[in-house]
Every structure is written in C-alpha cells, then in structure tokens.
Scaffold this motif. Structure first.
Motif, PDB file in Angstrom:
ATOM      1  N   GLU A  69       0.787  -1.205  -0.202  1.00  0.00           N
ATOM      2  CA  GLU A  69      -0.093   0.023   0.111  1.00  0.00           C
ATOM      3  C   GLU A  69       0.841   1.203   0.218  1.00  0.00           C
ATOM      4  OE1 GLU A  69      -2.983   0.281   2.926  1.00  0.00           O
ATOM      5  OE2 GLU A  69      -3.457  -1.888   2.787  1.00  0.00           O
ATOM      6  N   SER A  70       2.044   1.268   0.901  1.00  0.00           N
ATOM      7  CA  SER A  70       2.732   2.344   0.619  1.00  0.00           C
ATOM      8  C   SER A  70       3.251   2.560  -0.563  1.00  0.00           C
ATOM      9  CB  SER A  70       3.960   2.028   1.950  1.00  0.00           C
ATOM     10  OG  SER A  70       4.788   3.140   1.846  1.00  0.00           O
ATOM     11  N   GLN A  71       3.855   1.532  -1.066  1.00  0.00           N
ATOM     12  CA  GLN A  71       4.432   1.810  -2.494  1.00  0.00           C
ATOM     13  C   GLN A  71       3.600   2.293  -3.585  1.00  0.00           C
ATOM     14  OE1 GLN A  71       6.821  -1.494  -3.647  1.00  0.00           O
ATOM     15  NE2 GLN A  71       8.350  -0.226  -4.652  1.00  0.00           N
ATOM     16  N   ILE A  72       2.323   1.772  -3.491  1.00  0.00           N
ATOM     17  CA  ILE A  72       1.249   2.445  -4.232  1.00  0.00           C
ATOM     18  C   ILE A  72       0.966   3.607  -4.118  1.00  0.00           C
ATOM     19  CG2 ILE A  72      -1.052   1.766  -4.985  1.00  0.00           C
ATOM     20  CD1 ILE A  72      -0.693  -0.981  -4.801  1.00  0.00           C
ATOM     21  N   HIS A  73       0.732   4.257  -2.735  1.00  0.00           N
ATOM     22  CA  HIS A  73       0.585   5.435  -2.548  1.00  0.00           C
ATOM     23  C   HIS A  73       1.834   6.207  -3.082  1.00  0.00           C
ATOM     24  CE1 HIS A  73      -2.349   5.758   1.165  1.00  0.00           C
ATOM     25  NE2 HIS A  73      -2.480   4.492   0.419  1.00  0.00           N
ATOM     26  N   GLY A  74       2.848   5.829  -2.891  1.00  0.00           N
ATOM     27  CA  GLY A  74       4.193   6.588  -3.705  1.00  0.00           C
ATOM     28  C   GLY A  74       3.971   6.733  -5.142  1.00  0.00           C
ATOM     29  N   GLY A  75       3.632   5.702  -5.736  1.00  0.00           N
ATOM     30  CA  GLY A  75       3.621   5.788  -7.251  1.00  0.00           C
ATOM     31  C   GLY A  75       2.276   6.632  -7.802  1.00  0.00           C
ATOM     32  N   VAL A  76       1.184   6.704  -6.990  1.00  0.00           N
ATOM     33  CA  VAL A  76      -0.044   7.641  -7.178  1.00  0.00           C
ATOM     34  C   VAL A  76       0.436   9.168  -6.893  1.00  0.00           C
ATOM     35  CG1 VAL A  76      -2.284   8.215  -6.113  1.00  0.00           C
ATOM     36  CG2 VAL A  76      -1.800   5.806  -6.577  1.00  0.00           C
ATOM     37  N   LEU A  77       1.259   9.328  -5.717  1.00  0.00           N
ATOM     38  CA  LEU A  77       1.620  10.869  -5.439  1.00  0.00           C
ATOM     39  C   LEU A  77       2.552  11.251  -6.577  1.00  0.00           C
ATOM     40  CD1 LEU A  77       1.747  10.643  -1.854  1.00  0.00           C
ATOM     41  CD2 LEU A  77      -0.042  11.516  -3.214  1.00  0.00           C
ATOM     42  N   MET A  78       3.330  10.278  -6.849  1.00  0.00           N
ATOM     43  CA  MET A  78       4.480  10.639  -8.026  1.00  0.00           C
ATOM     44  C   MET A  78       3.570  10.992  -9.297  1.00  0.00           C
ATOM     45  SD  MET A  78       8.040   8.658  -8.954  1.00  0.00           S
ATOM     46  CE  MET A  78       9.315   9.551  -9.733  1.00  0.00           C
ATOM     47  N   GLY A  79       2.475  10.215  -9.497  1.00  0.00           N
ATOM     48  CA  GLY A  79       1.928  10.575 -10.850  1.00  0.00           C
ATOM     49  C   GLY A  79       1.131  11.605 -10.937  1.00  0.00           C
ATOM     50  N   ILE A  80       0.521  11.946  -9.923  1.00  0.00           N
ATOM     51  CA  ILE A  80      -0.236  13.317  -9.578  1.00  0.00           C
ATOM     52  C   ILE A  80       0.604  14.405  -9.719  1.00  0.00           C
ATOM     53  CG2 ILE A  80      -1.702  14.811  -8.060  1.00  0.00           C
ATOM     54  CD1 ILE A  80      -2.977  11.963  -6.871  1.00  0.00           C
ATOM     55  N   SER A  81       1.735  14.520  -9.176  1.00  0.00           N
ATOM     56  CA  SER A  81       2.733  15.544  -9.302  1.00  0.00           C
ATOM     57  C   SER A  81       3.153  15.724 -10.669  1.00  0.00           C
ATOM     58  CB  SER A  81       4.082  15.118  -8.365  1.00  0.00           C
ATOM     59  OG  SER A  81       4.826  16.288  -8.196  1.00  0.00           O
ATOM     60  N   TYR A  82       3.390  14.513 -11.427  1.00  0.00           N
ATOM     61  CA  TYR A  82       3.684  14.505 -12.734  1.00  0.00           C
ATOM     62  C   TYR A  82       2.589  15.170 -13.379  1.00  0.00           C
ATOM     63  CZ  TYR A  82       4.864  12.670 -17.496  1.00  0.00           C
ATOM     64  OH  TYR A  82       5.204  12.348 -18.640  1.00  0.00           O
ATOM     65  N   ALA A  83       1.362  14.781 -13.192  1.00  0.00           N
ATOM     66  CA  ALA A  83       0.208  15.346 -14.013  1.00  0.00           C
ATOM     67  C   ALA A  83      -0.242  16.623 -13.872  1.00  0.00           C
ATOM     68  CB  ALA A  83      -1.166  14.403 -13.639  1.00  0.00           C
ATOM     69  N   LEU A  84       0.064  17.356 -12.625  1.00  0.00           N
ATOM     70  CA  LEU A  84      -0.403  18.638 -12.325  1.00  0.00           C
ATOM     71  C   LEU A  84       0.687  19.882 -12.226  1.00  0.00           C
ATOM     72  CD1 LEU A  84      -3.285  17.941  -9.970  1.00  0.00           C
ATOM     73  CD2 LEU A  84      -3.258  18.147 -12.516  1.00  0.00           C
ATOM     74  N   LEU A  85       1.968  19.167 -11.703  1.00  0.00           N
ATOM     75  CA  LEU A  85       2.858  20.364 -11.253  1.00  0.00           C
ATOM     76  C   LEU A  85       4.349  20.109 -11.746  1.00  0.00           C
ATOM     77  CD1 LEU A  85       1.965  19.861  -7.463  1.00  0.00           C
ATOM     78  CD2 LEU A  85       1.604  21.606  -9.042  1.00  0.00           C
ATOM     79  N   GLU A  86       4.931  18.951 -11.759  1.00  0.00           N
ATOM     80  CA  GLU A  86       6.318  19.012 -12.267  1.00  0.00           C
ATOM     81  C   GLU A  86       6.792  19.288 -13.593  1.00  0.00           C
ATOM     82  OE1 GLU A  86       8.681  15.857 -10.315  1.00  0.00           O
ATOM     83  OE2 GLU A  86       6.947  15.186  -9.259  1.00  0.00           O
ATOM     84  N   GLU A  87       7.867  20.043 -13.901  1.00  0.00           N
ATOM     85  CA  GLU A  87       8.020  20.489 -15.141  1.00  0.00           C
ATOM     86  C   GLU A  87       9.428  21.309 -14.984  1.00  0.00           C
ATOM     87  OE1 GLU A  87       5.754  23.406 -17.223  1.00  0.00           O
ATOM     88  OE2 GLU A  87       6.597  22.616 -19.397  1.00  0.00           O
ATOM     89  N   ARG A  88      10.634  20.730 -15.805  1.00  0.00           N
ATOM     90  CA  ARG A  88      11.794  21.500 -15.974  1.00  0.00           C
ATOM     91  C   ARG A  88      11.435  22.722 -16.647  1.00  0.00           C
ATOM     92  NH1 ARG A  88      16.418  18.770 -19.245  1.00  0.00           N
ATOM     93  NH2 ARG A  88      15.266  19.478 -21.113  1.00  0.00           N
ATOM     94  N   ILE A  89      11.980  23.742 -16.481  1.00  0.00           N
ATOM     95  CA  ILE A  89      11.730  25.257 -16.990  1.00  0.00           C
ATOM     96  C   ILE A  89      13.275  25.595 -17.424  1.00  0.00           C
ATOM     97  CG2 ILE A  89      10.893  27.287 -16.966  1.00  0.00           C
ATOM     98  CD1 ILE A  89       8.668  26.340 -14.951  1.00  0.00           C
ATOM     99  N   LEU A  90      13.317  25.830 -18.546  1.00  0.00           N
ATOM    100  CA  LEU A  90      14.938  26.396 -19.244  1.00  0.00           C
ATOM    101  C   LEU A  90      14.554  27.692 -19.496  1.00  0.00           C
ATOM    102  CD1 LEU A  90      15.955  23.322 -21.140  1.00  0.00           C
ATOM    103  CD2 LEU A  90      16.413  23.720 -18.825  1.00  0.00           C
ATOM    104  N   ASP A  91      15.789  28.603 -19.361  1.00  0.00           N
ATOM    105  CA  ASP A  91      15.719  29.760 -20.059  1.00  0.00           C
ATOM    106  C   ASP A  91      15.932  29.576 -21.737  1.00  0.00           C
ATOM    107  OD1 ASP A  91      16.913  32.063 -21.274  1.00  0.00           O
ATOM    108  OD2 ASP A  91      17.523  32.843 -19.328  1.00  0.00           O
ATOM    109  N   PRO A  92      14.908  30.004 -22.321  1.00  0.00           N
ATOM    110  CA  PRO A  92      14.983  29.690 -23.860  1.00  0.00           C
ATOM    111  C   PRO A  92      16.200  30.117 -24.598  1.00  0.00           C
ATOM    112  CG  PRO A  92      13.431  31.374 -23.417  1.00  0.00           C
ATOM    113  CD  PRO A  92      13.989  30.889 -21.939  1.00  0.00           C
ATOM    114  N   HIS A  93      16.852  31.298 -23.892  1.00  0.00           N
ATOM    115  CA  HIS A  93      18.078  31.871 -24.546  1.00  0.00           C
ATOM    116  C   HIS A  93      19.165  31.191 -24.173  1.00  0.00           C
ATOM    117  CE1 HIS A  93      15.010  34.961 -25.603  1.00  0.00           C
ATOM    118  NE2 HIS A  93      14.829  35.264 -24.508  1.00  0.00           N
TER     119      HIS A  93
END
Length: 780
Positions: free
Chosen positions: A668-692
């Motif tokens: 259960e703990s590992q599945i919780h971790g996978g779910v939270l990692m997936g929500i974070s990927y879905a809604l929040l996480e993104e590498r942002i680069l200076d385009p220049h």
C-alpha cells in the motif's frame, strides 16, 4: 519434509484468492522448497509488518552515504559548462593544482589537443573535478581553472530541434557514440539533423485495419520533462587503497556498480567493494555508476585518499537525470462493437543529448488489436541527458493511449470500462476494473461536462502495463549460529521500499520464528550478489532464494535434532520457535536448544534465483521477464475550478496485483508513492529552461513544484492475491504500475468533469483555462 534432492512434481496454487484458487502441477528441482501455502494458511507472509528500518530512519540513526566520514577524506567539486553548446578551446587545469589543499584534479571531457576541440552540449555538463582538503578549497580551485569556450548555436526544445535548419548536435560520424539511456534502442538507425530513427514495431497491416474500421479517433499529445527529485542527492565516497577500492554510494544496484568500477579501472571484482546501507530514494537515476561515480574513484586513485562527492540540490535537479519529453500522435480504428482494428503511433521524444526517449510499448501491447504499428524517434536537444524514471516510456505512453481509448468509447457511445472489457484480454485487469469501479462509485459517473456550476467534478480511469522483471543473478546467504541467531546476507540494497522486511517475513515463515528474530544485513558486495532495485524486480528476484536458503537451513537443523534424538527427521517440524516431534515420542525442543545440537558453530546456505517453474518469456544475460504481466487499474476523482483552472485530485482508487502479497502494508505504501508521483507529474512538475541560455530556471525545491501534504487525495488501495505458481514465493513487483496509469486517469477525470480533453502535461491552471477557452467553455 522433503529430504532428497531429486526433481519432483508439486501442485502449486494459481488464480485470484477471492475468486477461488486452483492448483497446477509444476516440475521443481530437488533444491527448491515445497509449494508455499496460500497466505490465509501462513503466519507471517501475507501479514502487514512495520518496516524493519523505520525507527532508524525517523530517529536519524540510519547511515546514508552523505553521513560517511573517513579519516583523511577529501571533498570533491565539479566544474560545469555555463553554455548550452560550445567548443572547448582551452581547458587548463594547472592553476587548480596550485590551490592550497588540492590533492587531485581530473578532466571530465576530452581536453583540446593537436587541433581537436571537444564539444560541450548542455548547460551543466561536467568539465573537470577537483578533490581538496575542504569544500572551500575545492571550490576555490575550480575558480582557478582556465577555460575558453567557443559558443555554438543551440536547440533547447523538441519542436525547434526537429526543424531542418536547426543546429545539429551530432555529426553522422559521431552517431555511434551517442549515449543510450533508455528504450527503445536499436543501433545504426538513420540520423537526419537532430532526429534519429524510427524504431519500428509492427504487426498485421495498418491499411487493412483502418479500412475495416467503422470508427476512428486520433490526437496528438505532449508530455514534459520531469526531473528526478531524490531527497538524498547523488553521493559517493570512494577510497582507493593498495588492495583495491572501497565505495559507499547512494545506489540502486551495488553489484552493478561493482562490475562497472571493475571494468572501468581494470580491477578484478574481488578488489572492489560497494556498500549502500540506507538510500534516500532512487527512481531510476541511481541505477548506474555514472560519470560522477567514476570521477570520484579516479580522484581517489590519484590522491591516494578517500574522496567524497555529493551533488548540491541544483546539480541534482539539473544533471542527475530526468524523464524525457514526448510528442505522440495516436490513431485508433475500431468496429462499432468496440473491437479494435488498427492502432498507429508516431512518437518523438527528447532525452536531451542522449538517445532512448521512447514512449514504451503500452500502445502496442495493452489491448487486443490485429493491426498495429509504432514509429518512435529520438530528437536531440542541448539539454541534460535523461535516465530511466519510474515506469519509463509507458508513463508517457499511457497518457496518450488511455485518453484515446476513452475518446473512442465516447465516440462509440460506450462506457469506458465496458469498452475495455471488450478489448482487454487480461482476466486480472477485468477483475481489477470491476473492483475499482465498485469502490469508486462508477455507476454514479455523469456524462462529460454535465456537472453544473463553476466547480466541476468528474471521475476517470486508466490502466497500467509493465513486464514482470526478474534478475537471475540474485542470491543470498542464510546463516544459523549455534546460539540460535539467524542472519540473512545479500548485496541487495534497501532504497526505501522495505525489502529487508519482506526477507525477514519469508525466512521467519520457513523457520517458524518471529520476523524480529532474523537479522538482515544488506547493501554490501561482500555478501552474495543481490538484484538491482529498479524495474519492479527486487521482490521477484530475491525473496525466492531467501526462502530456498531458509528451507535448506531448516533441513540441516532438523537433521541435527533428529540425530540427537535418534528419530526420523521426517517426523520433525518447526513452529513458533519450537521443534516438534509429530509422533509425540519426544517433548518439544526450543529453537536455541535445537541450534545447540549443530556440530559446528555456524551453518550456512547460499541460494540463488532459479528460473520460474514454467520458464520465462524472455531471458537475456541476467535479466529475464516472467510469463505474467504486472499492471493495475486506477480511478481518479477530480475537482476542476473553471474560474482559476486549478485541478484538485480528491480521491484515487488503485487496484493492483503483484502475485503473492508478502506485506500488504508496504505494498500500500509503495502504491501511495506511485500515485502521488503520478499526480505530481500530471499537475505540477516541469523542468523550465531559459530559452536563450539553456539554464534551468527552477533548479531548487522552491521553484520546482512537487506535490505537497496539502494536496494529497484520499487513496484507497486494493491488492489482489493473485497466485501464479511460478517461484518459491510467487511474489512480483508493483512500483512501476502504480505510477504509469495515474496521469492518464487524472486527465480522463478532468475530461469527465469539464468535457474538455487535455492534450499536454502538466495540466497547469493556465493550460486548463486555455483549453476551456479554446473549447468555448470559459467562464464569462
């Protein structure tokens, strides 16, 4: 108790326990233990046990690599490229060597020589490293390195890199040397500009398939770069000595790192020792020795002193690896009854300067379809190289596939769950869908976009697929001492998933002891080689040999007691710390007294992973894939604020199977971790680069957004007890599937709430508002 080593036939349980277990005959070698009973008949396996190292971790007693301190230890620092693309005209290390306290300096790229100038291809690429007596002197030495770079044109994003006029990262004659970090990888593919490929997978005839289709859906989907965020950064302490090298490392594979060091420095395996006591997270990026690890060993060899190299947080986010970006065009044809006739996938992914940015095989393998084709391309950009990351490839692929299947269901006027019942041949996932739908209240799901008001709620679902990986080169030693103490030793590393607890439970079950009586010693290559902790393979690889070794120790102990008593060893059993004589001719004997009957102070048994009893689907070197698949079905309930664009995931129901569950609490703990990692990927996480410039603008935990405690949904986990009858424990992994389906399930729920399909990740408020606007559903 079996007392010979002859091959024999055993009847093993198969099937889902709650639906009724059947039995199947398997041929087992004489070294294998008897069939393990279903969990309901066991005392420790299948029970929730607290994590064996929990107290050490919450009290700070656990020893991580960053805690290792050795006498005379030096501190390393790395000089990195400030430019995204450049030629190195000058790289003069001599001034650094003059800095007080500096003991070693090495280049991490080819240095200019005889007219040849090496090329740097991303901001943050390591150029040189220094080992000094203090971190301050190491940094001062870096500042003294003289470097001249000739800037070159750069490309930082996938679309720009694909343009014919884009500056090319590699010449044709350099193609063979492009590093590979993932799948699919096929050598000698065409390279045109920055686009390499395609890797083609095909079955049947697409033209026939689409000609037979009565309904077609298609769409283009985009996924972002997600950066590894291990709480313990990449860290290594290397100590080169006269007898070889000792290394402490935050790694997912001690035995693999040992092999890579031995090869790189031309040492025998016996002269390399790698240790990892506690590891603060690893999701794929700590699978290899890596350039930083090799550099630390080289510095130690040069300085003849221990060297510590630990990434700063900005280095960790910038250059420890990431999940590749992707652009996927998916076209699916079906008959009116839902049967699929054709699937066509074209995908372009960027792993930065590396290759292997595929979107996995989920589109080709999850559903029954006679005609399918996948064309996958690598696109090179002047960005840091990717690495494997939880559910590599299939996580990106599921986002496109599972939304497309939902779109097909809507076009066919079918319920998404009902359509999957038609096209998914897996009986296990069918049951997971049934259970999940029941738990989440699927029957109350409204039609897409029908929720009234500004705050809209919806429910969606998606499925995972992952191979059941097994590492053949996996072993452990079990020792029984004359005082009754029991030790299990393996180089398998504990990265936070609780493998030590599982091993205690498995051994305790076989020996009739409490798990607390088993001393587990892990993460040291002086012990038998354990498997890596990646690809959801650890439990499947190391728990069977642990049980086999325990069974062999049990036989030896009972033989000793039988000799002491003068009875047949077949009449003896172990239970609750006692030896019992089943014919009642002797009183029971305590475990410690039984151990005292041994002829020597210690006996031991070393067992390695045997082949699955029914064979493997594939086996290449040490890596095998079992006949069964791993997977799961996840349902998400979301709330979408159509005024702000904010999505809140309110509830997730995750139904998974991993063969025999050994410790439901940890699963259960590992599945919780996978779910939270997936929500974070879905809604929040993104590498942002200076385009220049190509510099990462959010290389810290303030600006790089991850899910926090305030955004956690209710997560309900259902774990099937699904016997395969394939190994001594029948346990398989669960880490990857819990992540793969999450983003797709959230996206399908957003569509159900709003009636607007999200084609890109992360689903930020701005992106949601734009999608609502484009669909004419903006709030006035």
């Amino acid at each position: 108790m079996t007392n010979d080593s002859l091959p024999r036939e055993e009847r093993l349980a198969v099937g889902m326990a709650h639906l009724g277990v059947q039995h199947v005959a398997r041929a087992l070698s004489g070294d294998e233990p008897p069939a393990l009973a279903p969990n309901a008949e066991l005392r420790h396996v299948g029970r929730s046990e607290p994590r064996w190292d929990a107290v050490d971790k919450v009290t700070g007693a656990a020893i991580y690599t960053v805690d290792v301190q050795l006498p005379g230890m030096l501190f390393a620092a790395v000089l990195r490229s400030p430019l995204a693309h450049a030629r190195i005209r000058v790289l003069d290390l001599a001034p650094a060597r003059e800095e007080p306290g500096v003991r070693a300096v090495v280049a991490m790229v080819d240095r200019p020589a005889h007219g040849h100038m090496a090329t740097v291809r991303y901001v943050g690429q390591p150029l040189a490293a220094v080992a000094a007596q203090t971190p301050e002197s190491a940094q001062a030495a870096l500042d003294r390195i003289r470097i001249e770079l000739e800037p070159l044109p750069s490309v930082l994003d996938l679309d720009s890199a694909m343009k014919p006029e884009a500056a090319a990262l590699y010449r044709q004659d350099e193609a063979a040397g492009i590093p590979s970090v993932g799948f699919p990888f096929v050598p000698d593919l065409p390279l045109a500009g920055n686009v390499r490929g395609p890797v083609r997978q095909a079955h049947g005839d697409l033209n026939d398939g689409f000609a037979a289709a009565q309904c077609v859906v298609e769409g283009t989907f985009f996924t972002q770069v997600q950066t590894h965020c291990c709480l313990e950064p990449h860290a290594i302490v290397a100590a080169w000595g006269d007898d070889g090298v000792e290394v402490w490392m935050s790694t997912q594979f001690t035995a693999g790192v040992r092999a890579q060091i031995a090869e790189a420095f031309e040492l025998p395996l016996s002269r390399v020792r790698v240790r990892a006591k506690a590891v603060g997270g690893g999701f794929g990026s700590k699978s290899q020795l890596g350039l930083y690890g090799k550099t630390a060993v080289a510095l130690s060899r040069l300085a003849r002193a221990p060297v510590r190299l630990v990434y700063r947080r900005d280095e960790e986010l910038m250059d420890s690896g990431n999940r590749p970006s992707s652009k996927q065009h998916l076209r699916i044809g079906a008959r009116l009854d839902g049967k699929l006739t054709a699937i066509a996938l074209q995908a372009w992914g960027s792993a930065g300067v590396a290759q292997g940015a595929g979107v996995g095989g989920i589109a080709m393998a999850l559903y029954d379809c006679p005609n399918r084709e996948s064309l996958q391309f690598d696109v090179f950009t002047n960005t840091s190289p990717s690495t494997a990351m939880r559910g590599p490839g299939n996580t990106q692929g599921a986002f496109a596939l599972e939304q497309s299947i939902d779109a097909l269901a809507e076009k066919l006027a079918m319920d998404p769950v009902a359509l999957r019942d038609v096209i998914d041949l897996s009986a296990v996932r069918r049951e997971e869908r049934r259970l999940g739908a029941q738990k989440v209240g699927w029957e109350h799901r409204r039609s897409p976009g029908s929720d009234q008001g500004l705050i809209k709620r919806g429910i969606g679902m998606a499925q995972s697929l992952w191979p059941a990986n097994v590492q053949i080169n996996s072993a452990c030693e079990l020792r029984l001492w004359r005082d009754g103490s029991v030790e299990l030793l393996s180089s398998v590393q504990e990265i936070g998933t609780g493998i030590g607890t599982l091993l205690k439970q498995v051994v305790a079950e076989e020996l009739g002891l409490q798990p607390s009586a088993i001393d587990v010693r892990l993460g040291d290559t002086e012990f038998p080689s354990g498997p890596p902790s990646y690809g959801s393979r650890t439990s499947a690889s190391i728990t069977p040999p642990a049980r086999t070794a325990a069974w062999q120790i049990k036989r030896s102990l009972l033989n000793a007691v039988a000799s002491h008593w003068g009875v047949d060893p077949q009449a003896l059993t172990l239970q609750d710390g006692w030896v019992h004589c089943t014919d009642g001719s002797r009183p029971r004997m305590a475990w410690s007294e039984a151990a005292a009957t041994l002829r020597t102070d210690r006996i031991s048994a070393v067992a390695s992973r045997s082949d699955d009893y029914a064979g493997f689907r594939t086996c290449h070197g040490d890596a095998a894939i079992a006949l069964n698949d791993l997977g799961g079905v996840q349902f998400a309930q979301v709330c979408v604020d159509t005024q702000t664009g904010i999505i809140q995931v309110e509830r997730v129901v995750a139904v998974h199977d991993c063969g025999r569950p050994i410790n439901p609490l940890q699963i259960e703990s590992q599945i919780h971790g996978g779910v939270l990692m997936g929500i974070s990927y879905a809604l929040l996480e993104e590498r942002i680069l200076d385009p220049h410039t190509g510099w990462m603008m959010n290389a810290n935990f303030v600006d790089y957004k991850c899910i926090g405690a305030g955004a956690l949904p209710d997560i309900e986990v259902v774990v099937l007890e699904n016997y395969q009858g394939l190994s001594a424990t029948d346990a398989y992994g669960v880490a990857e599937p819990a992540n793969i389906a999450t983003a797709a399930a959230v996206a399908n729920a957003v569509y159900n709430a709003t009636g607007v399909r999200m084609h890109a990740l992360p689903m930020t408020p701005a992106l949601v508002l734009q999608a609502l606007h484009d669909a004419g559903r903006s709030v006035p």
